[in-house]
Design a protein around this motif. Structure first.
Motif, short mmCIF file in Angstrom:
data_model
loop_
_atom_site.label_atom_id
_atom_site.label_comp_id
_atom_site.label_asym_id
_atom_site.label_seq_id
_atom_site.Cartn_x
_atom_site.Cartn_y
_atom_site.Cartn_z
N ASN A 160 0.84 -1.19 0.00
CA ASN A 160 0.00 0.00 0.00
C ASN A 160 0.88 1.25 0.00
O ASN A 160 2.11 1.17 -0.12
CB ASN A 160 -0.99 -0.02 1.18
CG ASN A 160 -0.29 0.02 2.53
OD1 ASN A 160 0.91 0.31 2.62
ND2 ASN A 160 -1.02 -0.27 3.59
N SER A 161 0.26 2.41 0.18
CA SER A 161 1.02 3.66 0.10
C SER A 161 2.05 3.79 1.21
O SER A 161 3.02 4.53 1.09
CB SER A 161 0.05 4.85 0.14
OG SER A 161 -0.71 4.82 1.35
N ASN A 162 1.86 3.06 2.32
CA ASN A 162 2.82 3.07 3.43
C ASN A 162 3.87 1.97 3.30
O ASN A 162 4.62 1.72 4.24
CB ASN A 162 2.09 2.91 4.76
CG ASN A 162 1.18 4.07 5.06
OD1 ASN A 162 1.50 5.22 4.72
ND2 ASN A 162 0.04 3.81 5.68
N GLU A 163 3.88 1.31 2.12
CA GLU A 163 4.81 0.22 1.84
C GLU A 163 4.58 -0.99 2.74
O GLU A 163 5.47 -1.82 2.93
CB GLU A 163 6.27 0.68 1.95
CG GLU A 163 6.66 1.74 0.95
CD GLU A 163 6.46 1.26 -0.49
OE1 GLU A 163 6.83 0.11 -0.79
OE2 GLU A 163 5.92 2.04 -1.32
N GLU A 164 3.40 -1.09 3.30
CA GLU A 164 3.03 -2.27 4.07
C GLU A 164 2.58 -3.37 3.10
O GLU A 164 1.89 -3.09 2.12
CB GLU A 164 1.89 -1.97 5.03
CG GLU A 164 2.23 -0.95 6.10
CD GLU A 164 1.00 -0.57 6.92
OE1 GLU A 164 1.17 -0.10 8.04
OE2 GLU A 164 -0.14 -0.76 6.41
N ILE A 165 2.96 -4.60 3.39
CA ILE A 165 2.52 -5.73 2.56
C ILE A 165 1.14 -6.17 3.04
O ILE A 165 0.93 -6.48 4.21
CB ILE A 165 3.52 -6.90 2.64
CG1 ILE A 165 4.86 -6.48 2.04
CG2 ILE A 165 2.98 -8.11 1.90
CD1 ILE A 165 5.92 -7.55 2.11
N ARG A 166 0.19 -6.17 2.11
CA ARG A 166 -1.18 -6.55 2.40
C ARG A 166 -1.61 -7.68 1.47
O ARG A 166 -0.99 -7.93 0.44
CB ARG A 166 -2.13 -5.35 2.21
CG ARG A 166 -1.70 -4.07 2.89
CD ARG A 166 -1.90 -4.12 4.38
NE ARG A 166 -3.31 -4.18 4.75
CZ ARG A 166 -3.74 -4.26 6.01
NH1 ARG A 166 -2.87 -4.30 7.02
NH2 ARG A 166 -5.03 -4.32 6.27
N TRP A 167 -2.69 -8.36 1.83
CA TRP A 167 -3.24 -9.45 1.02
C TRP A 167 -4.51 -8.98 0.33
O TRP A 167 -5.37 -8.33 0.93
CB TRP A 167 -3.57 -10.65 1.90
CG TRP A 167 -2.41 -11.58 2.15
CD1 TRP A 167 -1.57 -11.56 3.22
CD2 TRP A 167 -2.00 -12.66 1.31
NE1 TRP A 167 -0.64 -12.56 3.10
CE2 TRP A 167 -0.88 -13.25 1.95
CE3 TRP A 167 -2.45 -13.17 0.10
CZ2 TRP A 167 -0.22 -14.34 1.40
CZ3 TRP A 167 -1.79 -14.26 -0.44
CH2 TRP A 167 -0.68 -14.83 0.20
N LEU A 168 -4.65 -9.32 -0.96
CA LEU A 168 -5.83 -8.97 -1.74
C LEU A 168 -6.49 -10.23 -2.29
O LEU A 168 -5.83 -11.10 -2.84
CB LEU A 168 -5.43 -8.06 -2.91
CG LEU A 168 -6.58 -7.32 -3.61
CD1 LEU A 168 -7.11 -6.23 -2.69
CD2 LEU A 168 -6.09 -6.70 -4.91
N ASP A 169 -7.81 -10.31 -2.12
CA ASP A 169 -8.60 -11.39 -2.71
C ASP A 169 -9.36 -10.78 -3.88
O ASP A 169 -10.34 -10.04 -3.70
CB ASP A 169 -9.56 -11.96 -1.66
CG ASP A 169 -10.32 -13.18 -2.18
OD1 ASP A 169 -9.99 -13.66 -3.28
OD2 ASP A 169 -11.23 -13.65 -1.47
N ALA A 170 -8.90 -11.05 -5.10
CA ALA A 170 -9.44 -10.39 -6.30
C ALA A 170 -10.35 -11.34 -7.08
O ALA A 170 -9.96 -12.45 -7.40
CB ALA A 170 -8.29 -9.91 -7.19
N TRP A 171 -11.54 -10.85 -7.39
CA TRP A 171 -12.51 -11.58 -8.20
C TRP A 171 -12.77 -10.78 -9.47
O TRP A 171 -12.84 -9.55 -9.43
CB TRP A 171 -13.84 -11.77 -7.46
CG TRP A 171 -13.72 -12.58 -6.22
CD1 TRP A 171 -13.16 -12.23 -5.04
CD2 TRP A 171 -14.20 -13.92 -6.04
NE1 TRP A 171 -13.24 -13.24 -4.12
CE2 TRP A 171 -13.89 -14.31 -4.70
CE3 TRP A 171 -14.86 -14.83 -6.85
CZ2 TRP A 171 -14.20 -15.55 -4.19
CZ3 TRP A 171 -15.20 -16.07 -6.34
CH2 TRP A 171 -14.86 -16.43 -5.03
N GLY A 172 -12.92 -11.44 -10.59
CA GLY A 172 -13.17 -10.73 -11.82
C GLY A 172 -14.01 -11.52 -12.81
O GLY A 172 -14.02 -12.76 -12.80
#
Length: 630
Positions: A160-172
């Motif tokens: 993210n903008s704070n350079e934190e590693i985050r998890w994303l669950d993406a559906w499309g």
């Protein structure tokens, strides 16, 4: 619209009244129908019908407008719900327009990524720049699948903008035009970092030791399975190190479990620091640790193992007098020693016990030969306890002969064991185990009892032959030995003068006790022979001080008596010693005519060995003896 409806209704009512009232009015004034009046009447009727039609249509329009308003309210409500859901719950809706090359996310995007939507809306692939490199393959595969016209769902990490590693669950989901071409992509994405962190905590708890934080047995099994698969593919090797602490029980029992726990934690930290990513350190249970490590050069690997032992030399922070401890290590190699997880750990475990037995604070490698011997030994120990109950022992008889004539004058009883699981087990295999497990007294008494019974059977058949029985040091030093053997004589009505008891030299270490017991045995009528003479602890003074009847020269001296001049001289000296103290001398292990001839030449009178006969069952020995008498 409401005004128009009222006017139409008014005109319609007037037309209806005029239509119905016109005939009465004309009749009242006695006026007859004329073409004009008829036309007027028709016009009024049409006006009435048209007004009614307008009224009905206006009512329908009003109802439709009301339904439309209701629908608008519901749509607005749903829009507000969706906006609240995707703008305030770490999630966002998104659309990619390939024609316009735009990426349009809902406002929730800003909450998830920490960037404004404007930065991304005009670059429909800018979102990929925030995917961490390790997960880029997953994101690319997800994107390619959508562009190919297939729905997709993938989870990957981003910054993210704070350079934190985050998890994303993406559906499309892809959207097609009338030519079945993908023109848009649309979907929803959720920030699932909290869920992933909880899953990782639960997984870590399930796969790591609560006390030390090291991988537990479950994690170790999974890692070993993976290592085996990798090594199979690349034709590589790895080692399994099984560590057991040498003084842990003493520390745990004397200083308490809290101190023991502190020690285990510190040992785990030291091992983890020393291995430093070169392998995996796990706590196997209790005070046992297992290390899995790849190796290329044997010399470097041995240096690493010695380094592990050295890590234990530094005292631990336990607030006790002596906080040093050592470890014994067993090592097995894949695929040399085993190719399965259980086989590798089992081999390393048994090698560790050999390290403990051979001094501790050291290591031993798995040895297939020793491994099989160890397995057989364990099986013998297990089956031995039931052998007497199941009547699995049997006595064999080997003749002792006069070398000059070859005549049999005595038979040595030799115990043999046949087990359904183990097959034939020789006395040299199970007697030491019987002694160490406290079974020798019982087995020894059975041999004496069976020998006396067989002697009586032969005597009844007219075969009068002397028997000899081996007595172990365990039996000899048992305070009840003399009483037990006396009871057997009485029970079997057996004459002790027909029995020789063979003892080994190590019995003679306690000269006073040995002398006392031997004298009492001889008073009962037994003869005493020293078995395996030359391999034990006896000295000339001890032999001279004890009333020994027979000296049996160990077979190791006879085996190469013709090739080894030193052995030949020793045998000749023993024969001279026997003559000097008026003691019979017998040579064991005679296998050839040349050995027999040489022994006769240097004055040996008695012997036994395979050259004359191997041990025989009672019936076979009896037949052989009867043939000699004939």
């Amino acid at each position: 619209m409401a005004l128009l409806t009222k006017q139409n209704l008014t005109f319609g009512l007037l037309g209806l009244v005029s239509l119905l009232g016109l005939p009465f009015t004309l009749n009242y004034y006695n006026v007859s129908y004329s073409p004009v009046i008829t036309l007027l009447h028709i016009i009024m009727m049409l006006l009435c019908a048209y007004s009614w039609h307008l009224y009905r249509e206006s009512k329908k329009t009003k109802d439709s407008n009301q339904e439309l308003n209701d629908n608008r309210k519901q749509i607005l409500l749903r829009e507000n719900v969706l906006k609240s859901l995707f703008d305030n719950n770490n999630s966002y809706l998104w659309t990619i327009d390939f024609a316009e090359k735009t990426f349009l996310p809902s406002i929730g995007f800003e909450q998830v990524y920490g960037f404004s939507r404007d930065e991304f809306m005009n670059n429909y692939e800018l979102w990929k720049d925030r995917v961490i490199p390790e997960d880029m393959d997953i994101a690319e595969e997800h994107y390619a699948r959508l562009k190919s016209g297939l729905p997709s769902n993938r989870m990957f990490r981003f910054r993210n903008s704070n350079e934190e590693i985050r998890w994303l669950d993406a559906w499309g989901t892809p959207i097609f035009n009338d030519k079945k071409e993908v023109t848009h992509l649309t979907g929803v994405a959720y920030d699932i970092t909290d869920r992933k962190e909880l899953e990782e905590k639960l997984y870590h708890s399930a796969t790591h030791d609560d006390l030390t934080g090291l991988p537990n047995r479950k994690k170790l099994m999974s890692h070993m399975k993976s290592e085996i698969e990798k090594c199979q593919e690349k034709n590589q090797s790895f080692a399994v190190l099984f560590l057991d602490l040498d003084r842990f029980k003493f520390i745990n029992d004397n200083y308490g479990h809290n101190t023991g726990d502190k020690l285990l934690i510190q040992i785990g930290n030291r091992l983890q620091t020393f291995i430093d990513g070169k392998g995996i350190v796990s706590r196997h249970g209790g005070d046992e640790f297992i290390i899995i490590i790849r190796y290329n050069k044997y010399k470097q690997f041995k240096e690493l193992v010695n380094g592990i032992l050295d890590t234990f030399k530094t005292p631990y922070d336990l607030n006790i007098e002596n906080s040093t401890i050592s470890a014994s290590i067993g090592i097995s190699m894949y695929p040399k020693d085993a190719t399965t997880i259980e086989g590798l750990i089992g081999q390393a475990d048994r090698a560790m016990y050999r390290a403990k037995a051979q001094g501790k604070n050291t290591y031993r490698f798995a040895n297939p030969v020793l491994e099989q011997a160890e397995i057989r030994k364990n099986s013998i120990e297990k089956q031995l306890k039931k052998a007497l109950e199941q009547d699995e022992f049997e006595l064999y008889y080997q003749p002792k002969v006069v070398l000059k004539t070859g005549d049999i004058f005595e038979a040595e009883t030799i115990i043999d064991w046949h087990n359904s699981h183990l097959g034939r087990v020789s006395a040299t295999e199970f007697i030491p185990l019987a002694e160490s497990h406290g079974l020798m007294d019982e087995i020894g008494l059975w041999v004496l009892d069976e020998a006396m019974k067989q002697g009586n059977r032969w005597k009844e058949m007219g075969i009068d032959i002397r028997l000899s029985v081996n007595v172990s040091i365990i039996q000899f030093e048992n305070p009840l030995f003399l009483r037990n053997i006396s009871n057997l004589l009485s029970k079997n009505h057996y004459n002790a003068e027909n029995l020789t008891l063979e003892i080994t030299e190590n019995i003679l270490q306690n000269t006073q006790h040995a002398s006392n017991v031997i004298h009492q045995l001889q008073n009962m009528g037994f003869e005493i022979a020293i078995d395996d003479f030359g391999t034990g602890y006896s000295s000339l003074s001890v032999i001279n001080a004890l009333p020994i009847d027979t000296i049996k020269i160990d077979k190791s001296f006879v085996l190469n008596i013709l090739e080894n001049e030193h052995n030949a001289k020793l045998v000749e000296t023993i024969i001279s010693l026997g003559d000097a103290i008026d003691c019979k001398v017998m040579a064991e292990g005679i296998e050839t005519v040349q050995q027999s001839g040489f022994l006769k030449q240097i004055g040996c009178l008695y012997g036994q060995g395979s050259f004359y006969s191997s041990p025989k069952k009672a019936e076979e020995f009896q037949q052989m003896y009867e043939e000699q008498l004939a």
